[in-house]
Design a protein around this motif. Sequence first.
Motif, short mmCIF file in Angstrom:
data_model
loop_
_atom_site.label_atom_id
_atom_site.label_comp_id
_atom_site.label_asym_id
_atom_site.label_seq_id
_atom_site.Cartn_x
_atom_site.Cartn_y
_atom_site.Cartn_z
N SER A 173 0.83 -1.19 0.00
CA SER A 173 0.00 0.00 0.00
C SER A 173 0.87 1.25 0.00
CB SER A 173 -0.91 0.01 1.23
OG SER A 173 -1.56 1.26 1.35
N SER A 174 0.44 2.24 -0.75
CA SER A 174 1.13 3.53 -0.75
C SER A 174 0.42 4.52 0.16
CB SER A 174 1.21 4.09 -2.17
OG SER A 174 -0.10 4.27 -2.69
N GLY A 175 -0.64 4.05 0.80
CA GLY A 175 -1.40 4.94 1.67
C GLY A 175 -0.69 5.20 2.99
N SER A 176 -1.17 6.20 3.69
CA SER A 176 -0.57 6.58 4.97
C SER A 176 -0.74 5.48 6.01
CB SER A 176 -1.23 7.86 5.46
OG SER A 176 -0.90 8.12 6.81
N TYR A 177 0.26 5.33 6.86
CA TYR A 177 0.17 4.41 7.99
C TYR A 177 -1.01 4.78 8.89
CZ TYR A 177 4.77 2.23 7.34
OH TYR A 177 5.83 1.51 6.85
N TYR A 178 -1.38 6.07 8.88
CA TYR A 178 -2.37 6.59 9.80
C TYR A 178 -3.81 6.46 9.28
CZ TYR A 178 1.86 8.72 11.65
OH TYR A 178 3.12 8.92 12.15
N SER A 179 -3.95 5.98 8.06
CA SER A 179 -5.26 5.96 7.42
C SER A 179 -5.95 4.61 7.55
CB SER A 179 -5.11 6.29 5.93
OG SER A 179 -6.33 6.10 5.24
N VAL A 180 -7.20 4.63 7.97
CA VAL A 180 -8.00 3.41 8.05
C VAL A 180 -8.01 2.68 6.71
CG1 VAL A 180 -10.36 2.53 8.33
CG2 VAL A 180 -9.45 4.23 9.95
N GLY A 181 -8.09 3.42 5.64
CA GLY A 181 -8.19 2.85 4.31
C GLY A 181 -6.95 2.12 3.84
N SER A 182 -5.84 2.25 4.56
CA SER A 182 -4.60 1.57 4.18
C SER A 182 -4.51 0.16 4.74
CB SER A 182 -3.39 2.38 4.67
OG SER A 182 -3.36 3.64 4.04
N TYR A 183 -5.51 -0.27 5.47
CA TYR A 183 -5.51 -1.57 6.15
C TYR A 183 -6.64 -2.43 5.60
CZ TYR A 183 -2.24 0.63 9.33
OH TYR A 183 -1.15 1.27 9.85
N ASP A 184 -6.36 -3.73 5.41
CA ASP A 184 -7.37 -4.56 4.75
C ASP A 184 -7.99 -5.63 5.64
OD1 ASP A 184 -5.00 -6.55 2.72
OD2 ASP A 184 -5.06 -6.09 4.88
N TYR A 185 -7.29 -6.14 6.60
CA TYR A 185 -7.86 -7.13 7.51
C TYR A 185 -7.90 -6.57 8.91
CZ TYR A 185 -7.69 -10.74 3.94
OH TYR A 185 -7.91 -11.48 2.80
N TRP A 186 -9.02 -6.82 9.59
CA TRP A 186 -9.26 -6.24 10.90
C TRP A 186 -9.66 -7.33 11.90
CZ3 TRP A 186 -8.87 -0.95 11.88
CH2 TRP A 186 -8.64 -0.15 10.76
N GLY A 187 -9.21 -7.15 13.13
CA GLY A 187 -9.68 -8.01 14.20
C GLY A 187 -11.07 -7.57 14.65
N GLN A 188 -11.64 -8.30 15.60
CA GLN A 188 -13.01 -8.05 16.01
C GLN A 188 -13.15 -6.92 17.02
OE1 GLN A 188 -11.07 -10.07 17.47
NE2 GLN A 188 -11.62 -10.22 19.64
N GLY A 189 -12.05 -6.47 17.57
CA GLY A 189 -12.10 -5.39 18.55
C GLY A 189 -12.17 -5.89 19.98
N THR A 190 -11.55 -5.13 20.87
CA THR A 190 -11.58 -5.43 22.29
C THR A 190 -11.82 -4.11 23.03
OG1 THR A 190 -10.41 -6.53 24.12
CG2 THR A 190 -9.05 -5.28 22.54
N LEU A 191 -12.74 -4.15 23.99
CA LEU A 191 -13.17 -2.92 24.66
C LEU A 191 -12.26 -2.56 25.82
CD1 LEU A 191 -15.29 -0.67 25.11
CD2 LEU A 191 -16.58 -2.31 26.51
N VAL A 192 -11.83 -1.30 25.82
CA VAL A 192 -11.04 -0.75 26.92
C VAL A 192 -11.86 0.37 27.55
CG1 VAL A 192 -8.98 0.55 27.54
CG2 VAL A 192 -8.82 -1.33 25.89
N THR A 193 -12.10 0.26 28.85
CA THR A 193 -12.85 1.28 29.58
C THR A 193 -11.99 1.82 30.71
OG1 THR A 193 -14.93 0.13 29.09
CG2 THR A 193 -14.96 1.79 30.85
N VAL A 194 -11.78 3.13 30.71
CA VAL A 194 -10.95 3.76 31.72
C VAL A 194 -11.84 4.71 32.53
CG1 VAL A 194 -8.89 5.11 32.20
CG2 VAL A 194 -8.98 3.64 30.17
N SER A 195 -11.93 4.47 33.81
CA SER A 195 -12.76 5.29 34.67
C SER A 195 -11.92 6.29 35.44
CB SER A 195 -13.55 4.41 35.64
OG SER A 195 -12.66 3.62 36.41
N SER A 196 -12.52 7.43 35.73
CA SER A 196 -11.78 8.50 36.43
C SER A 196 -11.88 8.34 37.93
CB SER A 196 -12.33 9.85 36.02
OG SER A 196 -13.70 9.93 36.28
#
Length: 125
Positions: free
Chosen positions: A102-125
Amino acid sequence: VQLQASGGGSVQAGGSLRLSCAASGGTFSSYVMGWFRQAPGKEREFVAAINWSGSSTYYVDSVKGRFTISRDNAKNTVYLQMNSLKPEDTAVYYCARRTPYSSGSYYSVGSYDYWGQGTLVTVSS
């Protein structure tokens, strides 16, 4: 390519968590890998990325000095060590593979093709 993220949870501000992303299929050691996050009501945003060897890393300004991305190619796993967590770090965190050649930016969502399912992080004050 399949990506499985884990390690999320609930912590108090100032605490730490380590996220893991295990990859299967393909040649993990040749991929640039990234972590993104998405807070409720917000767009998915870049957090960190690491090149194939681990010699180069990239971070969004808001996590520099607090988060560290690393990888273990022998285990096909990329990590995100998160220290000094803040409530604004609360989000679902996703790992992703940057599209090969890919020639796209490292910072761009569109430069990535496979994604994991996500994991939730919750930080309380």
